[in-house]
Design a protein around this motif. Structure first.
Motif, mmCIF file in Angstrom:
data_model
loop_
_atom_site.group_PDB
_atom_site.id
_atom_site.type_symbol
_atom_site.label_atom_id
_atom_site.label_comp_id
_atom_site.label_asym_id
_atom_site.label_seq_id
_atom_site.Cartn_x
_atom_site.Cartn_y
_atom_site.Cartn_z
ATOM 1 N N HIS A 216 -50.562 130.622 -18.374
ATOM 2 C CA HIS A 216 -51.392 129.426 -18.242
ATOM 3 C C HIS A 216 -50.513 128.210 -18.459
ATOM 4 O O HIS A 216 -49.888 128.054 -19.516
ATOM 5 N N LEU A 217 -50.441 127.355 -17.454
ATOM 6 C CA LEU A 217 -49.638 126.137 -17.496
ATOM 7 C C LEU A 217 -50.565 124.937 -17.373
ATOM 8 O O LEU A 217 -51.126 124.687 -16.304
ATOM 9 N N CYS A 218 -50.766 124.219 -18.479
ATOM 10 C CA CYS A 218 -51.606 123.018 -18.418
ATOM 11 C C CYS A 218 -50.809 121.844 -18.957
ATOM 12 O O CYS A 218 -49.613 121.949 -19.213
ATOM 13 N N PHE A 219 -51.464 120.728 -19.160
ATOM 14 C CA PHE A 219 -50.771 119.502 -19.571
ATOM 15 C C PHE A 219 -51.225 119.012 -20.934
ATOM 16 O O PHE A 219 -51.124 117.841 -21.253
ATOM 17 N N GLY A 220 -51.733 119.936 -21.756
ATOM 18 C CA GLY A 220 -52.175 119.577 -23.093
ATOM 19 C C GLY A 220 -53.661 119.267 -23.133
ATOM 20 O O GLY A 220 -54.224 118.722 -22.176
ATOM 21 N N ASN A 221 -54.295 119.628 -24.256
ATOM 22 C CA ASN A 221 -55.736 119.407 -24.378
ATOM 23 C C ASN A 221 -56.134 119.094 -25.808
ATOM 24 O O ASN A 221 -57.300 119.210 -26.169
ATOM 25 N N PHE A 222 -55.197 118.690 -26.673
ATOM 26 C CA PHE A 222 -55.539 118.344 -28.046
ATOM 27 C C PHE A 222 -56.437 117.109 -28.042
ATOM 28 O O PHE A 222 -56.095 116.072 -27.496
ATOM 29 N N MET A 223 -57.608 117.249 -28.662
ATOM 30 C CA MET A 223 -58.618 116.196 -28.661
ATOM 31 C C MET A 223 -59.032 115.811 -27.234
ATOM 32 O O MET A 223 -59.459 114.687 -26.969
ATOM 33 N N GLY A 224 -58.867 116.756 -26.304
ATOM 34 C CA GLY A 224 -59.249 116.499 -24.921
ATOM 35 C C GLY A 224 -58.320 115.565 -24.183
ATOM 36 O O GLY A 224 -58.691 115.010 -23.144
ATOM 37 N N ARG A 225 -57.075 115.406 -24.701
ATOM 38 C CA ARG A 225 -56.137 114.463 -24.084
ATOM 39 C C ARG A 225 -54.919 115.199 -23.530
ATOM 40 O O ARG A 225 -54.287 115.975 -24.243
ATOM 41 N N PRO A 226 -54.549 114.916 -22.294
ATOM 42 C CA PRO A 226 -53.305 115.483 -21.764
ATOM 43 C C PRO A 226 -52.110 114.733 -22.327
ATOM 44 O O PRO A 226 -52.243 113.666 -22.934
ATOM 45 N N VAL A 227 -50.911 115.275 -22.105
ATOM 46 C CA VAL A 227 -49.716 114.654 -22.665
ATOM 47 C C VAL A 227 -48.542 114.809 -21.693
ATOM 48 O O VAL A 227 -47.444 115.162 -22.080
ATOM 49 N N ALA A 228 -48.816 114.526 -20.415
ATOM 50 C CA ALA A 228 -47.755 114.680 -19.418
ATOM 51 C C ALA A 228 -48.144 113.929 -18.151
ATOM 52 O O ALA A 228 -49.238 113.364 -18.049
ATOM 53 N N GLN A 229 -47.252 113.936 -17.174
ATOM 54 C CA GLN A 229 -47.531 113.314 -15.879
ATOM 55 C C GLN A 229 -48.561 114.101 -15.077
ATOM 56 O O GLN A 229 -49.093 113.602 -14.110
ATOM 57 N N ARG A 230 -48.789 115.347 -15.454
ATOM 58 C CA ARG A 230 -49.773 116.210 -14.799
ATOM 59 C C ARG A 230 -49.402 116.500 -13.347
ATOM 60 O O ARG A 230 -50.189 116.323 -12.439
ATOM 61 N N ARG A 231 -48.176 116.969 -13.151
ATOM 62 C CA ARG A 231 -47.711 117.383 -11.842
ATOM 63 C C ARG A 231 -47.030 118.751 -11.977
ATOM 64 O O ARG A 231 -46.151 118.929 -12.822
ATOM 65 N N TYR A 232 -47.450 119.698 -11.129
ATOM 66 C CA TYR A 232 -46.847 121.023 -11.142
ATOM 67 C C TYR A 232 -45.631 121.131 -10.236
ATOM 68 O O TYR A 232 -44.810 122.040 -10.401
ATOM 69 N N ARG A 233 -45.514 120.231 -9.279
ATOM 70 C CA ARG A 233 -44.464 120.353 -8.274
ATOM 71 C C ARG A 233 -43.071 120.541 -8.876
ATOM 72 O O ARG A 233 -42.282 121.343 -8.353
#
Length: 343
Positions: A216-233
């Motif tokens: 599973h590769l996501c962009f973070g979900n602590f407190m419902g907040r991501p922590v990245a550019q949110r790009r898989y490319r």
């Protein structure tokens, strides 16, 4: 056996806590529960999470990660020796990643009593007839909260030490009967480094593991907040060489951006577990919303290789919303299945 019907539904791992469990965990942390009280509470929480998933119609369930009392602290760092806990970098203000736990290595890291996955699986197996996904944070993600101190050179060396611990735990849970294991590695998507290092870490984690394997590769979900550019490319095409059968990627909260990546995943002979429900948004999707998102992926991947999941776990989502979103997700998958003539 794992379900193999078109558009199989599953979850990522964690499930939302009901209010009674939030209260109970706070009491446990204050030392107000005895050992038997704690065991009973954790069992009830797992039973409840399994029931909610089954009631929604999920095909492949998890135990909700309810015994871990959080993604990291009690579930994993609390089982590791060789660490010294550090104060958070920030205590005041809006909750964020800089308020989370931190540790420093003061001795070689070990886990003499394992990571707890075997007990989690054995209990869940007795409480459901559904196929179970066993989840575990990956070594690079776990290493992110540990400073090397004088023991390790850097985060990567810590990750390699953790990979050996995780591999031993996975071998044990497979020996106990697990058929599907998923490694959660948000940090690989957040800190895009040398893909060869990531692939080597995954190879070590899964060494000797012959059951179905996912990442599973996501962009973070602590407190419902991501922590990245949110790009898989940036991870592609290297990630396609990973020794896994399934990639779990988030799409819903990114408005289905990079949906075309599904074609590359399918061409590599892997299942795509596509996030079509946004766990970071309190807009509750309708079945029609979910069906529309699934249809956007179908030009790129066969329904036989498309697994329908939320973007991430539900641990940071209120129970009422998680329950409603799961039901909508299942209904949307059923809608598209009927359109394709599978029901």
């Amino acid at each position: 056996m794992l379900i193999s019907k078109p558009l199989t539904t599953s979850v990522i791992g964690s499930y939302a806590w009901p209010s009674w469990y939030v209260w109970a965990v706070e009491a446990i942390r204050r030392g107000e529960f005895g050992a038997r009280d704690v065991e009973e509470t954790l069992n009830d929480a797992v039973d409840w999470a399994l029931h909610e998933q089954e009631e929604a119609g999920i095909d492949i369930v998890s135990d909700g990660e309810m015994r871990r009392l959080g993604f990291f602290t009690a579930g994993f760092y609390g089982r590791l020796q060789g660490l010294r806990e550090l104060p958070p970098e920030r205590r005041l203000g809006v909750p964020g990643h800089d308020q989370r736990e931190r540790y420093e290595a003061v001795a070689p890291i070990t886990a003499p009593n394992g990571l707890g996955l075997v007990a989690e699986f054995v209990y869940a197996r007795e409480r459901t007839q559904k196929p179970i996904k066993v989840t575990c944070p990956g070594p690079f993600t776990l290493a992110g909260r540990i400073l090397p101190g004088a023991i390790y050179r850097d985060r990567v060396e810590i990750a390699y030490a953790l990979a050996e611990i995780i591999n031993a735990e996975l071998r044990a849970v497979v020996q106990a009967g697990a058929k599907f294991i998923q490694i959660d590695e948000p940090s690989m998507a957040v800190h895009v480094g040398d893909p060869r290092t990531f692939l080597d870490l995954l190879s070590r984690v899964f060494e000797g593991i012959s059951v179905r394997k996912g990442i599973h590769l996501c962009f973070g979900n602590f407190m419902g907040r991501p922590v990245a550019q949110r790009r898989y490319r940036p991870l592609f095409p290297a990630i396609l060489d990973a020794n896994v059968d399934e990639l779990a990627l988030e799409f819903a909260n990114r408005e289905m951006a990079e949906a075309e990546i599904a074609r590359e995943v399918a061409a590599a002979g892997k299942f795509l577990a596509a996030g079509v429900v946004d766990v970071k948004n309190y807009y509750v999707e309708t079945p029609e919303d979910v069906a529309e998102r699934i249809r956007l992926l179908l030009p790129y991947v066969s329904p036989d290789f498309l697994i329908i999941v939320p973007d991430c776990g539900f641990s940071q989502t209120a129970r009422w919303a998680a329950r409603a979103k799961l039901r909508a997700m299942v209904a949307g998958a059923q809608m598209v299945r009927r359109e394709l003539g599978f029901e």
